[in-house]
Design a protein around this motif. Structure first.
Motif, PDB file in Angstrom:
ATOM      1  N   ASN A  70       0.829  -1.185   0.000  1.00  0.00           N
ATOM      2  CA  ASN A  70       0.000   0.000   0.000  1.00  0.00           C
ATOM      3  C   ASN A  70       0.878   1.253   0.000  1.00  0.00           C
ATOM      4  O   ASN A  70       1.731   1.405   0.843  1.00  0.00           O
ATOM      5  CB  ASN A  70      -0.871  -0.054   1.257  1.00  0.00           C
ATOM      6  CG  ASN A  70      -1.778   1.134   1.360  1.00  0.00           C
ATOM      7  OD1 ASN A  70      -1.681   2.087   0.564  1.00  0.00           O
ATOM      8  ND2 ASN A  70      -2.661   1.100   2.327  1.00  0.00           N
ATOM      9  N   GLU A 113      -5.993   8.482  -0.782  1.00  0.00           N
ATOM     10  CA  GLU A 113      -7.286   7.809  -0.682  1.00  0.00           C
ATOM     11  C   GLU A 113      -8.179   8.163  -1.856  1.00  0.00           C
ATOM     12  O   GLU A 113      -8.843   7.301  -2.435  1.00  0.00           O
ATOM     13  CB  GLU A 113      -7.968   8.184   0.639  1.00  0.00           C
ATOM     14  CG  GLU A 113      -7.457   7.341   1.798  1.00  0.00           C
ATOM     15  CD  GLU A 113      -7.858   7.921   3.143  1.00  0.00           C
ATOM     16  OE1 GLU A 113      -8.638   8.895   3.155  1.00  0.00           O
ATOM     17  OE2 GLU A 113      -7.367   7.403   4.170  1.00  0.00           O
ATOM     18  N   GLU A 114      -8.168   9.472  -2.210  1.00  0.00           N
ATOM     19  CA  GLU A 114      -8.966   9.887  -3.362  1.00  0.00           C
ATOM     20  C   GLU A 114      -8.481   9.193  -4.626  1.00  0.00           C
ATOM     21  O   GLU A 114      -9.261   8.724  -5.435  1.00  0.00           O
ATOM     22  CB  GLU A 114      -8.871  11.402  -3.543  1.00  0.00           C
ATOM     23  CG  GLU A 114      -9.635  12.174  -2.489  1.00  0.00           C
ATOM     24  CD  GLU A 114      -9.516  13.672  -2.743  1.00  0.00           C
ATOM     25  OE1 GLU A 114     -10.023  14.128  -3.779  1.00  0.00           O
ATOM     26  OE2 GLU A 114      -8.893  14.364  -1.912  1.00  0.00           O
ATOM     27  N   GLN A 135      -6.989   6.416  -4.860  1.00  0.00           N
ATOM     28  CA  GLN A 135      -7.379   5.022  -4.833  1.00  0.00           C
ATOM     29  C   GLN A 135      -8.833   4.876  -5.275  1.00  0.00           C
ATOM     30  O   GLN A 135      -9.188   3.968  -6.016  1.00  0.00           O
ATOM     31  CB  GLN A 135      -7.232   4.479  -3.401  1.00  0.00           C
ATOM     32  CG  GLN A 135      -6.414   3.213  -3.326  1.00  0.00           C
ATOM     33  CD  GLN A 135      -5.465   3.231  -2.150  1.00  0.00           C
ATOM     34  OE1 GLN A 135      -5.724   3.869  -1.131  1.00  0.00           O
ATOM     35  NE2 GLN A 135      -4.368   2.523  -2.279  1.00  0.00           N
ATOM     36  N   HIS A 136      -9.637   5.822  -4.829  1.00  0.00           N
ATOM     37  CA  HIS A 136     -11.041   5.802  -5.169  1.00  0.00           C
ATOM     38  C   HIS A 136     -11.239   5.973  -6.666  1.00  0.00           C
ATOM     39  O   HIS A 136     -12.134   5.399  -7.267  1.00  0.00           O
ATOM     40  CB  HIS A 136     -11.765   6.919  -4.406  1.00  0.00           C
ATOM     41  CG  HIS A 136     -13.247   6.760  -4.422  1.00  0.00           C
ATOM     42  ND1 HIS A 136     -14.064   7.545  -5.207  1.00  0.00           N
ATOM     43  CD2 HIS A 136     -14.054   5.901  -3.764  1.00  0.00           C
ATOM     44  CE1 HIS A 136     -15.318   7.161  -5.029  1.00  0.00           C
ATOM     45  NE2 HIS A 136     -15.339   6.175  -4.155  1.00  0.00           N
ATOM     46  N   VAL A 187      -1.877  11.530   2.542  1.00  0.00           N
ATOM     47  CA  VAL A 187      -2.671  10.315   2.719  1.00  0.00           C
ATOM     48  C   VAL A 187      -4.075  10.519   2.173  1.00  0.00           C
ATOM     49  O   VAL A 187      -4.651   9.642   1.514  1.00  0.00           O
ATOM     50  CB  VAL A 187      -2.721   9.904   4.209  1.00  0.00           C
ATOM     51  CG1 VAL A 187      -3.665   8.724   4.405  1.00  0.00           C
ATOM     52  CG2 VAL A 187      -1.336   9.550   4.702  1.00  0.00           C
ATOM     53  N   GLU A 188      -4.610  11.725   2.424  1.00  0.00           N
ATOM     54  CA  GLU A 188      -5.923  12.079   1.918  1.00  0.00           C
ATOM     55  C   GLU A 188      -5.960  11.953   0.387  1.00  0.00           C
ATOM     56  O   GLU A 188      -6.844  11.337  -0.185  1.00  0.00           O
ATOM     57  CB  GLU A 188      -6.197  13.538   2.295  1.00  0.00           C
ATOM     58  CG  GLU A 188      -7.563  13.841   2.840  1.00  0.00           C
ATOM     59  CD  GLU A 188      -7.572  15.291   3.321  1.00  0.00           C
ATOM     60  OE1 GLU A 188      -7.916  16.163   2.505  1.00  0.00           O
ATOM     61  OE2 GLU A 188      -7.198  15.535   4.491  1.00  0.00           O
ATOM     62  N   ALA A 211       0.366   4.111   0.993  1.00  0.00           N
ATOM     63  CA  ALA A 211       0.291   4.888   2.232  1.00  0.00           C
ATOM     64  C   ALA A 211       1.369   4.471   3.225  1.00  0.00           C
ATOM     65  O   ALA A 211       1.810   5.271   4.047  1.00  0.00           O
ATOM     66  CB  ALA A 211      -1.085   4.715   2.869  1.00  0.00           C
TER      67      ALA A 211
END
Length: 306
Positions: free
Chosen positions: A207, A234-235, A237-238, A230-231, A209
């Motif tokens: 990962n 996540e986006e 990844q989305h 990190v934020e 992250a």
DNA sequence: AAGACGAAAGTGGTTGA
DNA sequence: TCAACAACTTTCGTCTT
């Protein structure tokens, strides 16, 4: 089941294979022809089917794989019942015991050396104890399965460490392992793949992250930037920007963008260096991030402030 | 002058016939 | 076993700050 192979000691073709213990034994002289006789099942039990004790007894103090013999030794056929046997059989037992001794000391010697190397590399990389332990276990299994043959001990150690890092979600890059161990990157990768396949170790793709914290601290970026990265991750990844890409590249790009939006400017070169990738890769990831996540506004806002 | 950007060619590894 | 392929690197010229 009989083998067509010949015994190297007495030339007899009367070889017996004991599948359970992974041994091939010459029935005439007692030589153990194949050397895979160390038990490698996951449970630690007694394997003496001679009636002197109930078999399958569970034994064992807590053991550690970073001790080269794991605090245990193995012996062939013990004591009391020896004089129930014919002299020929007794001879066989003696020979078995001799070979058992030779082989297990060979393995132990190897392990002792290898674990010293493992500790060296692991402390160089400041890896947690749990990872070191896991790596030692992997290596031990690899040795017992004869997977080290044809490979250098050091490369297998590195491969085991790499695998252990991945499983504990404290990934180090192949470059870092390579630097710490002095083994070529592709060699580590090769043995890593080999031993994980042979030992059936399954490993999740790492990962991105997991890399952020380490990269950020060596770039001396603030914690806010870190969580911003990190934020972004996540986006990303989305938006499915992460699959198939090298995790380090994504982590680096996210960090780079995060630094920009927060005005903690780092050059692409700097970020690329700590992540062990090139500026070009950062640029590619970075561009994708801007396209998909519409971060350019935030960056422009930041620019106006200055 | 240094950094950012992008095009083009090259590298090593994976996949599928 | 080989060829096609994707990700990444290397190199280099151009633009921006």
């Amino acid at each position: 089941m009989y083998y067509i192979k010949k015994c190297p000691e007495c030339n007899s073709i009367n070889l017996f294979s004991n599948k359970d213990k992974g041994e091939v034994i010459c029935k005439d002289c007692g030589l153990v022809v194949e050397d895979k006789m160390v038990e490698f099942s996951q449970e630690w039990r007694e394997f003496e089917g001679d009636g002197s004790a109930p078999t399958g007894r569970r034994t064992g103090a807590p053991m550690t794989y970073t001790q080269y013999d794991q605090g245990l030794g193995t012996e062939v056929g013990q004591k009391a019942d020896l004089f129930k046997l014919s002299s020929k059989e007794r001879n066989t037992i003696f020979r078995l015991r001799k070979w058992q001794y030779r082989i297990s000391t060979a393995i132990e010697r190897n392990l002792k050396l290898a674990l010293a190397e493992l500790k060296r590399v692991s402390s160089f990389l400041k890896l947690p104890k749990s990872v070191e332990e896991e790596a030692a276990m992997v290596y031990t299994q690899a040795v017992q399965r004869g997977l080290v043959r044809g490979r250098s001990m050091e490369s297998v150690v590195s491969g085991a460490l790499y695998a252990a890092c991945r499983r504990h979600e404290v990934p180090r890059t192949l470059d870092e392992l390579s630097e710490a161990s002095g083994i070529e990157k592709k060699e580590i990768g090769r043995t890593y793949r080999f031993i994980t396949r042979e030992l059936g170790i399954s490993i999740m793709p790492s990962n991105p992250a997991d890399y952020i914290a380490r990269f950020a601290s060596s770039l001396k970026l603030g914690p806010e930037t870190q969580s911003k990265a990190v934020e972004i991750l996540e986006e990303a990844q989305h938006e499915e920007l992460t699959s198939g890409r090298g995790p380090t590249g994504i982590a680096a790009a996210a960090l780079y963008v995060a630094a920009l939006t927060r005005g903690e400017k780092k050059t692409q070169r700097e970020v690329a260096d700590v992540a062990g990738i090139t500026e070009v890769t950062i640029r590619n990831r970075y561009k994708e991030l801007l396209d998909k996540l519409k971060l350019d506004k935030q960056i422009k806002k930041q620019k106006k402030k200055r």
